[in-house]
Design a protein around this motif. Structure first.
Motif: not given
Length: 86
Positions: A1-25
């Motif tokens: 996995m390239t550094a850009t792909e790892q950064s993408l994966l990190d951002a996608l995980r962050e988005l998933e967490q933010a979306a879950a937090a938004r829907s649960s509040r």
């Protein structure tokens, strides 16, 4: 996995967490902003090298973030094909 792909994966995980937090509040609670995360994902997608997996590019262009995340986790077989066949 390239550094850009790892950064993408990190951002996608962050988005998933933010979306879950938004829907649960409740509406009165502060909701984490997702726009900066989406903008970061778009910037990272634009920085992918030309030899990046075609499926990854397709998923990011179509905003199929869950499919992109699964592909980056080597779980692309878990993706359900959409109307376009991907």
């Amino acid at each position: 996995m390239t550094a850009t792909e790892q950064s993408l994966l990190d951002a996608l995980r962050e988005l998933e967490q933010a979306a879950a937090a938004r829907s649960s509040r409740s509406p009165a609670q502060a909701r984490p902003p997702v726009l900066p995360i989406l903008e970061r994902i778009d910037r990272l997608a634009a920085d992918l090298p030309s030899d990046a997996p075609a499926d990854l590019r397709h998923y990011l262009q179509r905003k199929s973030y869950e499919k992109a995340r699964l592909l980056l986790l080597d779980r692309g077989d878990d993706n359900v094909p959409g109307r376009c066949g991907h």
